[in-house]
Design an enzyme around this catalytic site. Structure first.
Site, PDB file in Angstrom:
ATOM      1  N   SER A 138      45.940  34.601  42.721  1.00  0.00           N
ATOM      2  CA  SER A 138      45.902  33.400  43.554  1.00  0.00           C
ATOM      3  C   SER A 138      47.286  32.763  43.694  1.00  0.00           C
ATOM      4  CB  SER A 138      44.886  32.393  42.998  1.00  0.00           C
ATOM      5  OG  SER A 138      44.847  32.415  41.591  1.00  0.00           O
ATOM      6  N   SER A 162      47.765  40.702  42.634  1.00  0.00           N
ATOM      7  CA  SER A 162      46.398  41.212  42.596  1.00  0.00           C
ATOM      8  C   SER A 162      45.679  40.944  43.906  1.00  0.00           C
ATOM      9  CB  SER A 162      45.630  40.543  41.464  1.00  0.00           C
ATOM     10  OG  SER A 162      44.252  40.812  41.596  1.00  0.00           O
ATOM     11  N   HIS A 209      43.647  48.833  37.989  1.00  0.00           N
ATOM     12  CA  HIS A 209      43.156  48.319  36.702  1.00  0.00           C
ATOM     13  C   HIS A 209      41.651  48.544  36.669  1.00  0.00           C
ATOM     14  CE1 HIS A 209      42.408  44.515  34.021  1.00  0.00           C
ATOM     15  NE2 HIS A 209      42.121  45.632  33.398  1.00  0.00           N
ATOM     16  N   ASP A 220      47.943  39.855  32.727  1.00  0.00           N
ATOM     17  CA  ASP A 220      47.069  39.686  33.881  1.00  0.00           C
ATOM     18  C   ASP A 220      46.089  38.562  33.594  1.00  0.00           C
ATOM     19  OD1 ASP A 220      45.270  39.919  35.972  1.00  0.00           O
ATOM     20  OD2 ASP A 220      44.578  41.931  35.450  1.00  0.00           O
ATOM     21  N   GLY A 221      46.158  37.518  34.437  1.00  0.00           N
ATOM     22  CA  GLY A 221      45.216  36.415  34.320  1.00  0.00           C
ATOM     23  C   GLY A 221      45.915  35.078  34.230  1.00  0.00           C
ATOM     24  N   HIS A 261      48.346  45.326  42.635  1.00  0.00           N
ATOM     25  CA  HIS A 261      47.374  45.440  41.541  1.00  0.00           C
ATOM     26  C   HIS A 261      45.976  45.437  42.134  1.00  0.00           C
ATOM     27  CE1 HIS A 261      46.357  44.967  37.245  1.00  0.00           C
ATOM     28  NE2 HIS A 261      45.333  44.231  37.662  1.00  0.00           N
ATOM     29  N   ASP A 293      42.013  45.655  41.260  1.00  0.00           N
ATOM     30  CA  ASP A 293      41.010  45.513  40.209  1.00  0.00           C
ATOM     31  C   ASP A 293      39.728  46.241  40.590  1.00  0.00           C
ATOM     32  OD1 ASP A 293      42.265  43.772  38.232  1.00  0.00           O
ATOM     33  OD2 ASP A 293      42.335  42.304  39.853  1.00  0.00           O
ATOM     34  N   PHE A 303      36.891  37.887  36.759  1.00  0.00           N
ATOM     35  CA  PHE A 303      37.025  37.005  37.930  1.00  0.00           C
ATOM     36  C   PHE A 303      38.454  36.529  38.091  1.00  0.00           C
ATOM     37  CE2 PHE A 303      32.641  36.809  36.558  1.00  0.00           C
ATOM     38  CZ  PHE A 303      31.951  36.985  37.743  1.00  0.00           C
ATOM     39  N   MET A 345      36.049  46.937  39.399  1.00  0.00           N
ATOM     40  CA  MET A 345      35.041  46.406  38.478  1.00  0.00           C
ATOM     41  C   MET A 345      33.687  47.017  38.819  1.00  0.00           C
ATOM     42  SD  MET A 345      36.055  42.383  38.463  1.00  0.00           S
ATOM     43  CE  MET A 345      37.766  41.838  38.541  1.00  0.00           C
ATOM     44  N   MET A 371      45.349  41.265  28.548  1.00  0.00           N
ATOM     45  CA  MET A 371      44.648  40.321  29.429  1.00  0.00           C
ATOM     46  C   MET A 371      44.858  38.888  28.935  1.00  0.00           C
ATOM     47  SD  MET A 371      43.204  41.985  31.903  1.00  0.00           S
ATOM     48  CE  MET A 371      42.220  40.628  32.567  1.00  0.00           C
TER      49      MET A 371
END
Length: 218
Positions: A194, A6, A62, A171-172, A29, A31, A139, A33, A133
Site C-alpha cells: 500500500s 507488492s 512469495h 514484508d508487511g 512481489h 503474493d 492480508f 495464497m 514477515m
C-alpha cells in the site's frame, strides 16, 4: 537496498498497467495464497505465468501455500526469478531450495513472525534470501510488527557469521515510517504494498523508500 512492491495492493483488473507503474523497482512481489496456509485466496500459477511475460521487472513470488515442495518449482518454470516458500510449510526445505536453484530461480525461505530463525540457521547456505514477515501473512495493509526487529538482527548476524551473501527481505507494513527501522536491523530487500500503490507517484515513492533504506543500511 532493493524495493519489491507488492501487487497485493494493486488493481487486480489491470495488472499489466500496474506492473508498469513500478518499472523503477527492483522486483515485483507477487503474493500467492491458497486459502489454507493463510486465510486468503489471491492468485496462482496461470496468473504468475501471464505476469512473467509482460512484467518490466523480475517477479519475486512469495508462496503462502501448503505443500510448496510440490508446487514451488512450477513457479520457477513459469518465469518467477525468485521463489520464496515458507519454512512452516516445507517438508524438505533443502531439497526444495536446490530444485528452485536448478530451475534458475533464486530460492527464498520465509518465516512467519513467531517462527524463530535459529532452527534454520544452518540451512542458510542453501538459500539466496530469507524473508522475515513483519506482519502475520494473509492480508495487505497491516501495521509493521516492531516485535520482529530483534529477529531481523539475529538473522543478519547468522548470515554474517557464515560469511554468506544471502539477502534479507522484510514484508508487511513497510512504509516511509518503518523502513528505516527495518534497514537498521539488517534488512536489505523491502516489500511495500500500500505504501507504493497507495501513492500518486509510485516511482517517486519507490525512490524515497530506497533512499531512506540506504541511509540506514548495515
Amino acid at each position: 537496498m532493493q524495493i519489491s512492491p507488492s501487487i497485493l495492493s494493486a488493481d487486480f483488473a489491470n495488472l499489466e498497467a500496474e506492473l508498469g507503474r513500478i518499472a523503477t523497482a527492483d522486483w515485483a512481489h507477487v503474493d500467492v495464497m491458497d486459502g489454507h496456509f493463510v486465510p486468503n485466496l489471491t492468485l496462482g500459477l496461470p496468473v504468475v505465468e501471464a505476469l512473467a511475460r509482460v512484467t518490466p521487472v523480475p517477479i519475486d513470488a512469495h508462496l503462502m501455500i501448503d505443500d510448496p515442495d510440490r508446487w514451488a518449482p512450477a513457479y520457477a518454470e513459469a518465469g518467477a526469478r525468485s521463489v520464496t516458500f515458507h519454512a512452516e510449510a516445507a517438508a524438505a526445505p533443502v531439497r526444495l531450495a536446490r530444485e528452485l536453484r536448478a530451475q534458475g530461480a533464486r530460492a527464498g525461505l520465509a518465516l512467519k513472525p513467531a517462527t524463530p530463525i535459529e532452527p534454520y540457521a544452518d540451512l542458510l547456505p542453501e538459500v539466496d534470501m530469507v524473508l522475515v514477515m513483519t506482519v502475520e501473512p494473509g492480508f495487505g495493509g497491516q501495521s509493521f510488527l516492531d516485535v520482529v526487529l530483534p529477529k531481523i538482527r539475529r538473522t543478519r548476524q547468522a548470515i554474517r557469521d557464515r560469511g554468506l551473501d544471502v539477502w534479507l527481505q522484510v514484508d508487511g507494513g513497510v512504509s516511509v515510517d518503518t523502513i528505516e527501522r527495518a534497514a537498521d536491523a539488517g534488512a536489505d530487500v523491502f516489500v511495500a504494498g500500500s505504501a507504493v500503490y497507495g501513492a500518486d507517484d509510485a516511482a517517486g515513492q519507490i525512490a524515497r523508500l530506497r533512499e531512506l533504506a540506504a541511509t540506514h543500511a548495515h
